[in-house]
Design an enzyme around this catalytic site. Structure first.
Site, PDB file in Angstrom:
ATOM      1  N   GLY A 125       0.436  -0.763   0.376  1.00 42.59           N
ATOM      2  CA  GLY A 125      -0.286   0.192  -0.174  1.00 42.59           C
ATOM      3  C   GLY A 125       0.573   0.849  -0.168  1.00 42.59           C
ATOM      4  O   GLY A 125       2.388   0.884   0.141  1.00 42.59           O
ATOM      5  N   CYS A 135       5.043  -5.562   1.675  1.00 43.61           N
ATOM      6  CA  CYS A 135       5.731  -4.299   1.459  1.00 43.61           C
ATOM      7  C   CYS A 135       4.807  -3.657   2.175  1.00 43.61           C
ATOM      8  O   CYS A 135       5.864  -3.832   3.826  1.00 43.61           O
ATOM      9  CB  CYS A 135       4.797  -4.004   0.251  1.00 43.61           C
ATOM     10  SG  CYS A 135       5.400  -2.572  -0.693  1.00 43.61           S
ATOM     11  N   GLU A 138       3.974 -12.003  -5.625  1.00 44.29           N
ATOM     12  CA  GLU A 138       2.592 -12.360  -6.746  1.00 44.29           C
ATOM     13  C   GLU A 138       3.342 -12.269  -7.710  1.00 44.29           C
ATOM     14  O   GLU A 138       2.554 -12.541  -8.604  1.00 44.29           O
ATOM     15  CB  GLU A 138       1.884 -11.625  -6.189  1.00 44.29           C
ATOM     16  CG  GLU A 138       2.163 -10.229  -7.326  1.00 44.29           C
ATOM     17  CD  GLU A 138       2.626  -9.373  -6.697  1.00 44.29           C
ATOM     18  OE1 GLU A 138       3.365  -8.039  -6.386  1.00 44.29           O
ATOM     19  OE2 GLU A 138       3.113  -9.172  -4.900  1.00 44.29           O
ATOM     20  N   HIS A 169       7.741  -8.245  -3.687  1.00 41.43           N
ATOM     21  CA  HIS A 169       6.374  -8.332  -4.251  1.00 41.43           C
ATOM     22  C   HIS A 169       6.159  -9.992  -4.506  1.00 41.43           C
ATOM     23  O   HIS A 169       6.402 -10.274  -5.582  1.00 41.43           O
ATOM     24  CB  HIS A 169       6.131  -7.600  -5.325  1.00 41.43           C
ATOM     25  CG  HIS A 169       5.555  -6.372  -4.911  1.00 41.43           C
ATOM     26  ND1 HIS A 169       4.033  -5.699  -4.527  1.00 41.43           N
ATOM     27  CD2 HIS A 169       5.498  -4.873  -4.141  1.00 41.43           C
ATOM     28  CE1 HIS A 169       4.040  -4.337  -4.443  1.00 41.43           C
ATOM     29  NE2 HIS A 169       5.321  -4.581  -4.071  1.00 41.43           N
TER      30      HIS A 169
END
Length: 372
Positions: free
Chosen positions: A229, A257, A349, A347
């Site tokens: 975020g 993050c 993903e 990250h």
């Protein structure tokens, strides 16, 4: 030809041509070093209130499509490129990047000096900036434009997670047999993240950023996730309080993050603003336990201040820095040694980015499989 100006708060001005919407926009000036993945970058909520410059010189050649967005809209405050593609050419493309920027009101600029801009930011640090194009660039004069930049809000102290978070909970169903229930707190979550968990049999309940520990634990989750975020983690005390309640309950936890920074603050650590941040898909991170180095995707301007010379005490037992960045040595991961909780600053993903770190989702699954 219409004129456009990029004005930095230290007085540096870059001249170029409008790209995307025409008008004005303010934000923190940062750069992204990825050579691919501009659509994922543009739609990543972590870029809220940031003007993003791409260091790759040719942007937009594959157009825009409906499969790669990480949120429902373009999130960046402004966009800086060197050479916009004249033609979008890809079998998945449904439109051009320039059209998408115009349709969503995102003000951009094309300048010949993106390399000079990047070197300037690496030397001076990320700073406030604005793009002015069309009549907004010519009417007041550069001194007046610079004064407006200096009056714009700073990223330090900015609470942005609640601005980009979902307003209502929603569920991402497990692919195949459901094995786990995950409560995912949306601090600016990317769409690929709950998808990666759903691939591993997780039914993911995505919750608003301001959800309390009681809201989270009411789902009786097998695991809790705090997402990436935007903004300053020091301004998100509500998320820190919620995570402390989760840790008190002993529920397995995974954060990435911004979630890593919130985890750090929940453990009693501080956070600080990096000089120019990490934004790109080529950051080398070392797992200090195994020695393995992953090339990883990053998007963060803040980091956790934690001792890297061994375990340290927290209210939840001993913890350690699990990962470090090999470029600058900053903290890239934390874990508790006696409770099922860990986090990373990057990250896994991989949207966009390398898949080196995808095994972290498997590690989260293994925590949830363990004794409760």
């Amino acid at each position: 030809m219409s004129v456009a100006l990029l004005v930095l708060e230290d007085g540096r001005v870059f001249r170029g041509t409008p790209y995307g919407a025409v008008g004005e926009t303010f934000g923190e000036m940062v750069f992204n070093t990825g050579m691919t993945g501009y659509q994922e970058t543009l739609t990543d909520p972590s870029y809220a209130r940031q003007i993003v410059a791409m260091t790759s010189p040719h942007i937009g050649n594959t157009g825009m499509n409906g499969e790669d967005p990480e949120s429902a809209r373009i999130q960046v405050a402004g966009y800086v490129v060197r050479e916009p593609a004249r033609v979008a050419s890809n079998w998945r493309a449904t439109g051009s990047l320039g059209s998408a920027l115009r349709d969503q009101g995102v003000v951009g600029i094309a300048i010949p000096g993106t390399r000079a801009l990047t070197r300037h930011l690496r030397d001076k640090g990320a700073m406030r900036a604005a793009i002015f194009s069309g009549s907004a660039a010519v009417a007041p004069g550069e001194d007046a434009l610079l004064e407006r930049v200096r009056q714009s809000p700073s990223m330090e102290g900015a609470d942005l997670a609640r601005d980009v978070s979902t307003s209502e909970p929603y569920v991402v169903r497990a692919q195949g047999e459901k094995r786990f229930t995950v409560a995912a707190v949306d601090l600016g979550i990317k769409a690929m993240t709950p998808y990666r968990m759903s691939e591993r049999g997780c039914e993911v309940h995505v919750l608003p950023a301001t959800s309390t520990a009681e809201d989270i634990l009411a789902l009786d989750p097998d695991g809790v996730f705090f997402s990436n975020g935007p903004g300053d983690p020091a301004a998100a005390g509500y998320a820190v309080d919620a995570l402390r309640g989760v840790l008190d309950a002993g529920t397995p936890f995974f954060g990435i993050c911004f979630g890593n920074q919130i985890f750090g603050r929940a453990l009693g650590l501080g956070t600080y603003k990096l000089r120019f941040g990490h934004r790109g898909i080529n950051q080398p991170v070392q797992d200090r336990t195994t020695g393995r180095v992953d090339v990883s995707a990053h998007n963060h301007g803040f980091a956790v201040d934690a001792p890297t010379d061994g375990p340290f005490d927290t209210p939840y037992g001993p913890a350690e820095v699990s990962h470090v960045n090999l470029n600058d040595g900053c903290v890239e991961g934390l874990r508790l040694l006696e409770r099922p909780a860990f986090s990373v600053q990057y990250h896994p993903e991989a949207a966009a980015g390398p898949h080196d770190a995808s095994g972290l989702f498997d590690r989260f699954r293994e925590l949830m499989e363990g004794p409760r």
